[in-house]
Structures are given as C-alpha cells and as structure tokens.
Write a protein that holds these residues in place. Structure first.
Motif, short mmCIF file in Angstrom:
data_model
loop_
_atom_site.label_atom_id
_atom_site.label_comp_id
_atom_site.label_asym_id
_atom_site.label_seq_id
_atom_site.Cartn_x
_atom_site.Cartn_y
_atom_site.Cartn_z
N ALA A 20 24.05 29.55 -16.98
CA ALA A 20 22.73 29.00 -16.65
C ALA A 20 21.70 29.80 -17.43
O ALA A 20 21.52 30.99 -17.19
CB ALA A 20 22.46 29.08 -15.16
N ILE A 21 21.06 29.16 -18.40
CA ILE A 21 20.06 29.81 -19.24
C ILE A 21 18.69 29.50 -18.64
O ILE A 21 18.28 28.33 -18.58
CB ILE A 21 20.12 29.29 -20.69
N VAL A 61 25.26 25.03 -19.03
CA VAL A 61 26.21 24.59 -20.04
C VAL A 61 27.59 25.19 -19.75
O VAL A 61 27.70 26.33 -19.31
CB VAL A 61 25.72 24.98 -21.46
N ASN A 62 28.64 24.38 -19.95
CA ASN A 62 30.02 24.84 -19.82
C ASN A 62 30.51 25.24 -21.20
O ASN A 62 30.32 24.49 -22.16
CB ASN A 62 30.91 23.74 -19.24
N LEU A 63 31.13 26.41 -21.29
CA LEU A 63 31.59 26.87 -22.59
C LEU A 63 32.73 27.86 -22.46
O LEU A 63 33.02 28.35 -21.38
CB LEU A 63 30.44 27.48 -23.40
N LEU A 64 33.36 28.13 -23.59
CA LEU A 64 34.44 29.09 -23.68
C LEU A 64 33.91 30.48 -23.35
O LEU A 64 32.82 30.85 -23.81
CB LEU A 64 35.01 29.07 -25.11
N ARG A 65 34.64 31.23 -22.57
CA ARG A 65 34.21 32.61 -22.25
C ARG A 65 34.12 33.44 -23.53
O ARG A 65 34.91 33.27 -24.44
CB ARG A 65 35.19 33.27 -21.31
N GLY A 66 33.13 34.34 -23.58
CA GLY A 66 32.99 35.20 -24.74
C GLY A 66 31.61 35.83 -24.82
O GLY A 66 30.83 35.80 -23.87
N VAL A 67 31.33 36.39 -25.97
CA VAL A 67 30.04 37.02 -26.24
C VAL A 67 29.26 36.09 -27.16
O VAL A 67 29.78 35.66 -28.20
CB VAL A 67 30.21 38.42 -26.88
N GLN A 96 23.13 39.47 -27.97
CA GLN A 96 24.47 39.58 -27.38
C GLN A 96 24.39 39.35 -25.88
O GLN A 96 23.76 40.11 -25.16
CB GLN A 96 25.08 40.95 -27.63
N VAL A 97 25.07 38.30 -25.45
CA VAL A 97 25.15 37.97 -24.03
C VAL A 97 26.61 37.78 -23.69
O VAL A 97 27.30 36.96 -24.30
CB VAL A 97 24.36 36.68 -23.70
N THR A 105 27.39 32.47 -14.95
CA THR A 105 26.66 33.59 -15.53
C THR A 105 25.21 33.17 -15.71
O THR A 105 24.93 32.14 -16.30
CB THR A 105 27.25 33.99 -16.91
N ILE A 106 24.29 33.97 -15.17
CA ILE A 106 22.86 33.66 -15.27
C ILE A 106 22.27 34.52 -16.37
O ILE A 106 22.40 35.74 -16.36
CB ILE A 106 22.16 33.90 -13.93
N VAL A 107 21.63 33.85 -17.34
CA VAL A 107 20.99 34.55 -18.45
C VAL A 107 19.50 34.23 -18.39
O VAL A 107 19.11 33.06 -18.40
CB VAL A 107 21.57 34.07 -19.80
#
Length: 116
Positions: A20-21, A61-67, A96-97, A105-107
């Motif tokens: 969640a951005i 947004v749904n996405l592949l885990r990572g940085v 880098q998040v 994950t909340i950004v």
C-alpha cells in the motif's frame, strides 16, 4: 494429484505480497484528489510494475516480494490552511523499499510539490 496442485499453489502465493503506497503532504495542506502514476522497479529483476489506481492518497498493488525503487509523478488537488484550492504537480520517490512481508507492506512517501 490434488495434493500436488495444492502444494504448487501455496508456493506461488508465498512469492507475492501486497504493498500500500500512501502519499503524504505537509501538515498545512488537505488533499482532495491525487492523479498520478506509481512505478515500482524490482532492484533484483529490473521488472517494473505501474499503477494509477488511487483510493484517496493510497494505491494498493500486488507484486513479487523483493526490494523496490518507488517513484510517483502526478497532480494533486489540495486546500491550504486558508481553505484556498490549488492544483500542483508533484513527485515522490524512495530508492530502496523492502516489500517482503506476508501481510500488507505500508510505504509512506512525502510528496514534493513542484509549484509551491
């Protein structure tokens, strides 16, 4: 046969997560509407994911885990402390998040107004 399909499905689910951005402004502005595009670039695979689907100040947004590197460009309609409405271009970014958790994950990204 069913056990094999279930096991593969569970592994795939563990590769993806939700982010969640949320765009934030200063304490002196009250955001009415955001129109923009968020670009998330996976720093390992260089894959890019974009979304423009904002609900208030947040896009999910749904996405592949990572940085990821996150950048946002767009326009914001807001009211200042005196109640005057403004429309300005803005940018927001973070180099880098880590988006690796199993839950959301909340950004939070601060908006930088281009025409203050």
């Amino acid at each position: 046969m069913m056990m094999g399909l279930t096991a593969c499905h569970a592994d795939e689910d563990q590769l993806f997560t939700t982010a969640a951005i949320t765009l934030t402004g200063s304490d002196t502005i009250y955001v009415d509407r955001i129109q923009g595009t968020i670009t998330l670039t996976n720093l390992n695979t260089k894959e890019r994911v974009t979304t423009a689907d904002f609900d208030g100040c947040t896009a999910t947004v749904n996405l592949l885990r990572g940085v990821y590197q996150v950048s946002v460009d767009g326009q914001v309609k807001y009211r200042d402390g005196r109640g005057i409405t403004h429309i300005d271009n803005f940018r927001a970014s973070q180099d880098q998040v880590s988006i690796v958790g199993s839950s959301m994950t909340i950004v939070e990204l601060p908006m930088i107004l281009m025409n203050p």
